[in-house]
Design a protein around this motif. Structure first.
Motif, PDB file in Angstrom:
ATOM      1  N   THR A   1       0.840  -1.193   0.000  1.00 47.20           N
ATOM      2  CA  THR A   1       0.000   0.000   0.000  1.00 47.20           C
ATOM      3  C   THR A   1       0.874   1.242   0.000  1.00 47.20           C
ATOM      4  O   THR A   1       0.587   2.230  -0.701  1.00 47.20           O
ATOM      5  CB  THR A   1      -0.936  -0.011   1.215  1.00 47.20           C
ATOM      6  N   ALA A   2       1.966   1.209   0.796  1.00 43.54           N
ATOM      7  CA  ALA A   2       2.878   2.345   0.850  1.00 43.54           C
ATOM      8  C   ALA A   2       3.583   2.538  -0.485  1.00 43.54           C
ATOM      9  O   ALA A   2       3.911   3.669  -0.868  1.00 43.54           O
ATOM     10  CB  ALA A   2       3.910   2.150   1.967  1.00 43.54           C
ATOM     11  N   LEU A   3       3.799   1.451  -1.228  1.00 43.60           N
ATOM     12  CA  LEU A   3       4.440   1.532  -2.550  1.00 43.60           C
ATOM     13  C   LEU A   3       3.428   1.827  -3.653  1.00 43.60           C
ATOM     14  O   LEU A   3       3.794   1.881  -4.829  1.00 43.60           O
ATOM     15  CB  LEU A   3       5.162   0.218  -2.855  1.00 43.60           C
ATOM     16  N   LYS A   4       2.169   2.003  -3.287  1.00 43.42           N
ATOM     17  CA  LYS A   4       1.085   2.339  -4.193  1.00 43.42           C
ATOM     18  C   LYS A   4       0.818   1.238  -5.217  1.00 43.42           C
ATOM     19  O   LYS A   4       0.536   1.473  -6.382  1.00 43.42           O
ATOM     20  CB  LYS A   4       1.360   3.670  -4.892  1.00 43.42           C
ATOM     21  N   SER A   5       0.914  -0.034  -4.737  1.00 40.87           N
ATOM     22  CA  SER A   5       0.541  -1.205  -5.546  1.00 40.87           C
ATOM     23  C   SER A   5      -0.739  -1.753  -4.944  1.00 40.87           C
ATOM     24  O   SER A   5      -0.742  -2.723  -4.195  1.00 40.87           O
ATOM     25  CB  SER A   5       1.632  -2.272  -5.494  1.00 40.87           C
TER      26      SER A   5
ATOM     27  N   ALA B   1      -4.220  -5.553  -2.140  1.00 44.02           N
ATOM     28  CA  ALA B   1      -5.532  -6.155  -1.928  1.00 44.02           C
ATOM     29  C   ALA B   1      -5.424  -7.676  -1.928  1.00 44.02           C
ATOM     30  O   ALA B   1      -6.069  -8.365  -1.119  1.00 44.02           O
ATOM     31  CB  ALA B   1      -6.509  -5.690  -3.008  1.00 44.02           C
ATOM     32  N   ARG B   2      -4.590  -8.214  -2.816  1.00 46.09           N
ATOM     33  CA  ARG B   2      -4.387  -9.668  -2.858  1.00 46.09           C
ATOM     34  C   ARG B   2      -3.759 -10.174  -1.557  1.00 46.09           C
ATOM     35  O   ARG B   2      -4.170 -11.194  -1.016  1.00 46.09           O
ATOM     36  CB  ARG B   2      -3.471 -10.019  -4.041  1.00 46.09           C
ATOM     37  N   ALA B   3      -2.741  -9.446  -1.062  1.00 50.40           N
ATOM     38  CA  ALA B   3      -2.082  -9.834   0.190  1.00 50.40           C
ATOM     39  C   ALA B   3      -3.074  -9.757   1.354  1.00 50.40           C
ATOM     40  O   ALA B   3      -3.091 -10.629   2.232  1.00 50.40           O
ATOM     41  CB  ALA B   3      -0.873  -8.940   0.458  1.00 50.40           C
TER      42      ALA B   3
END
Length: 172
Positions: A129-133, A138-140
């Protein structure tokens, strides 16, 4: 010399002897006292020396006895610890057999591993989330929720499975 002179000389000699005799007796008594005192001291020292030697022999005998007792205690302790270790191994084997007969394939260690994996997946979610992926985050997160659900089911199964008194606290 005249007989009265002999008598006077003998009298004077007798008086001198009476005067000197108490001094000689005192001197002899003093020497005898000193010799007796020295002999008594020597005898006392000899007695103390013999008592000290006897005490040292007794002390050495007690030390050897103590070493024997310590050695015996150490052997008994080692034997008891080996017996305890054998009994614990037997208990663990029997508990493993009991758990295999209950049909439960998961253990407390498996539950702990699942909880750790869920925590790792949540950390991955926060990192992504911090890396904006957002897609991978969401998968993790979804995988972390799935692993949490599986851990909860295993935990519930572990709690309902009867356990021995030794592992009641470990099972759940």
């Amino acid at each position: 010399m005249q007989p009265h002179q002999y008598a006077l000389a003998a009298g004077i000699l007798w008086l001198l002897t009476l005067i000197v005799m108490p001094y000689l007796f005192a001197k002899a008594r003093h020497l005898a006292y000193e010799r007796g005192f020295a002999d008594g001291k020597l005898a006392h020292q000899h007695t103390l020396k013999l008592q000290l030697q006897e005490a040292k022999r007794d002390q050495q005998a007690l030390r050897t006895e103590l070493e024997d007792v310590q050695r015996n205690c150490a052997e008994q302790l080692d034997a008891r610890q080996a017996k305890i270790a054998g009994l614990k191994a037997c208990i663990a084997e029997l508990e493993a057999r009991i758990m295999s007969y209950t049909g439960l394939a998961a253990t407390r260690a498996d539950h702990d591993k699942l909880v750790g994996a869920a925590d790792t997946l949540r950390l991955a979610q926060r990192t992504l989330t911090a890396l904006k992926s957002e897609l991978q985050a969401a998968r993790a997160g979804a995988q972390a929720e799935a692993v949490d659900e599986l851990a909860k089911r295993i935990h519930a199964q572990l709690r309902t499975t009867p356990a021995s008194a030794a592992t009641t606290g470990v099972a759940a």
